[in-house]
Write an enzyme that holds these catalytic residues in place. Structure first.
Site, PDB file in Angstrom:
ATOM      1  N   LYS A   1      18.078 -18.700 -27.446  1.00  0.00           N
ATOM      2  CA  LYS A   1      20.057 -18.497 -26.593  1.00  0.00           C
ATOM      3  C   LYS A   1      20.121 -16.838 -26.651  1.00  0.00           C
ATOM      4  O   LYS A   1      20.184 -16.343 -27.291  1.00  0.00           O
ATOM      5  CB  LYS A   1      21.215 -19.468 -27.173  1.00  0.00           C
ATOM      6  CG  LYS A   1      22.535 -18.977 -26.904  1.00  0.00           C
ATOM      7  CD  LYS A   1      22.354 -19.850 -26.043  1.00  0.00           C
ATOM      8  CE  LYS A   1      24.582 -19.640 -24.942  1.00  0.00           C
ATOM      9  NZ  LYS A   1      24.183 -20.705 -23.704  1.00  0.00           N
TER      10      LYS A   1
ATOM     11  N   CYS B   1      24.248 -14.818 -16.126  1.00  0.00           N
ATOM     12  CA  CYS B   1      24.871 -15.894 -17.190  1.00  0.00           C
ATOM     13  C   CYS B   1      25.981 -16.043 -15.825  1.00  0.00           C
ATOM     14  O   CYS B   1      27.146 -15.029 -15.519  1.00  0.00           O
ATOM     15  CB  CYS B   1      25.879 -15.130 -18.357  1.00  0.00           C
ATOM     16  SG  CYS B   1      27.064 -16.165 -19.080  1.00  0.00           S
TER      17      CYS B   1
HETATM   18  C1  DHB Z   1      24.891 -19.470 -20.144  1.00  0.00           C
HETATM   19  C2  DHB Z   1      25.349 -19.809 -19.285  1.00  0.00           C
HETATM   20  C3  DHB Z   1      24.521 -19.140 -18.431  1.00  0.00           C
HETATM   21  O1  DHB Z   1      23.066 -20.125 -17.127  1.00  0.00           O
HETATM   22  C4  DHB Z   1      23.114 -17.848 -18.528  1.00  0.00           C
HETATM   23  O2  DHB Z   1      22.467 -17.554 -18.332  1.00  0.00           O
HETATM   24  C5  DHB Z   1      24.139 -17.469 -20.047  1.00  0.00           C
HETATM   25  C6  DHB Z   1      24.478 -18.007 -20.840  1.00  0.00           C
HETATM   26  C7  DHB Z   1      26.748 -19.269 -21.489  1.00  0.00           C
HETATM   27  O3  DHB Z   1      27.980 -20.054 -20.567  1.00  0.00           O
HETATM   28  O4  DHB Z   1      26.528 -19.512 -22.163  1.00  0.00           O
END
Ligand code: DHB
Length: 307
Positions: A44, A129
């Site tokens: 993540k 993001c």
């Molecule tokens: C999140 C969403 C994304 O598309 C990304 O690349 C990184 C983080 C998020 O909202 O946590």
């Protein structure tokens, strides 16, 4: 299994998870690790410290065509992933680095670059993001250039395989301009992943007359099958430009994959590997085997040798 090389890493199979999917806790990452047809683990997108992200409800994937999310970088802090999820020679780990500023990103990457084993680890820098309420540097060529310039000035050369997760672009000039920035920094960049979620989506809860997710007034990133044509066009555009200009950066496809034929389409577009997001999120880790078997049938039917 269809192996592939990205940077100096050897992946046993070219299909794996998209960052943000099935990878927020160590137990999820280990499940990916133990899944045969998942060729790598991407963690993540992390921040310097643990972050609880946006308020709930923050994602929705009830419809077959798309998902919407505004997670807000909920994660356990980059050290959690670096310490507890380790790649092996058989299956590498890509550590996704998010962060809120260039300084954050430089600090995380400098530390990762020092302590990670280059034979089994990579860094995927995510400056795209869509859910942070401000535009990430990867959306705009000049901001991307400044962010990379800053980063390489602080960190120097990065010792592990290094890639960027890019947002979707739409106009030919944007592809040309972003490619010029990547070309300038190409000695540091092994690959790009196209695409992140499509920003600024909206959906409504008709029973309650309000947006279906709560954060950011209901606006969020769109994933799922509806994003496939944009993912394919982004891979195809960059692959073509890189070929024309002799830029040695691999393109990894992400966006809308839920079958072996979707994977095959990404190869036609020029992808070296692919990541699965919403489909994995909805259906769990068995999707890797299902997609891989479908893909294998297509390859056999066409008599194509994997190189
Ligand atoms: C999140 C969403 C994304 O598309 C990304 O690349 C990184 C983080 C998020 O909202 O946590």
């Amino acid at each position: 299994m269809y192996p592939v090389k990205i940077g100096i890493l050897k992946l046993p199979h070219f299909i794996y998870n998209a960052s943000g999917i099935w990878d927020t806790t160590v137990s999820q990452c280990l499940e990916l690790f133990d899944t045969k047809y998942c060729g790598a683990v991407v963690t993540k997108s992390a921040t310097l410290h643990e972050n609880s992200g946006n308020k709930y409800p923050k994602y929705h994937f009830a419809c077959d065509h798309y998902s919407i999310n505004s997670n807000g970088l909920e994660n356990k802090g980059y050290q959690y992933y670096v310490r507890s999820v380790r790649g092996t020679l058989e299956k590498p780990v890509f550590y996704s680095i998010g962060g809120f500023s260039n300084a954050d990103r430089a600090e995380m990457i400098a530390m990762c670059s020092k302590i990670l084993d280059p034979m089994c680890s990579a860094i995927e820098l995510n400056m795209s993001c869509p859910n942070l309420g401000c535009v990430g540097p990867a959306y705009e060529p000049h901001l991307l250039d400044v962010a990379l310039e800053d980063l390489f000035q602080v960190v120097g050369s990065i010792q592990v395989t290094f890639g960027l997760k890019l947002p979707p672009y739409y106009l030919i000039q944007q592809f040309e301009d972003i490619a010029s920035v990547l070309q300038k920094h190409m000695h540091h960049i092994d690959y790009i992943t196209c695409i992140n979620s499509i920003p600024n989506g909206m959906d409504y809860d008709v029973d309650n007359d309000r947006p279906i997710i709560a954060p950011n007034d209901g606006y969020g990133g769109i994933g799922g099958p509806a994003t496939l044509p944009i993912g394919l066009s982004n891979v195809s555009r960059f692959a073509k430009i890189f070929k024309e200009r002799g830029i040695d950066i691999k393109v990894i496809g992400c966006g809308g994959i839920s079958s072996g034929s979707d994977v095959y389409k990404y190869l036609l577009a020029g992808a070296a590997a692919v990541q699965v997001g919403t489909h994995l999120w909805k259906n769990g880790v068995t999707v890797f085997e299902e997609i891989s078997i479908e893909f294998d049938k297509i390859m056999k039917r066409k008599g194509i040798q994997w190189i």
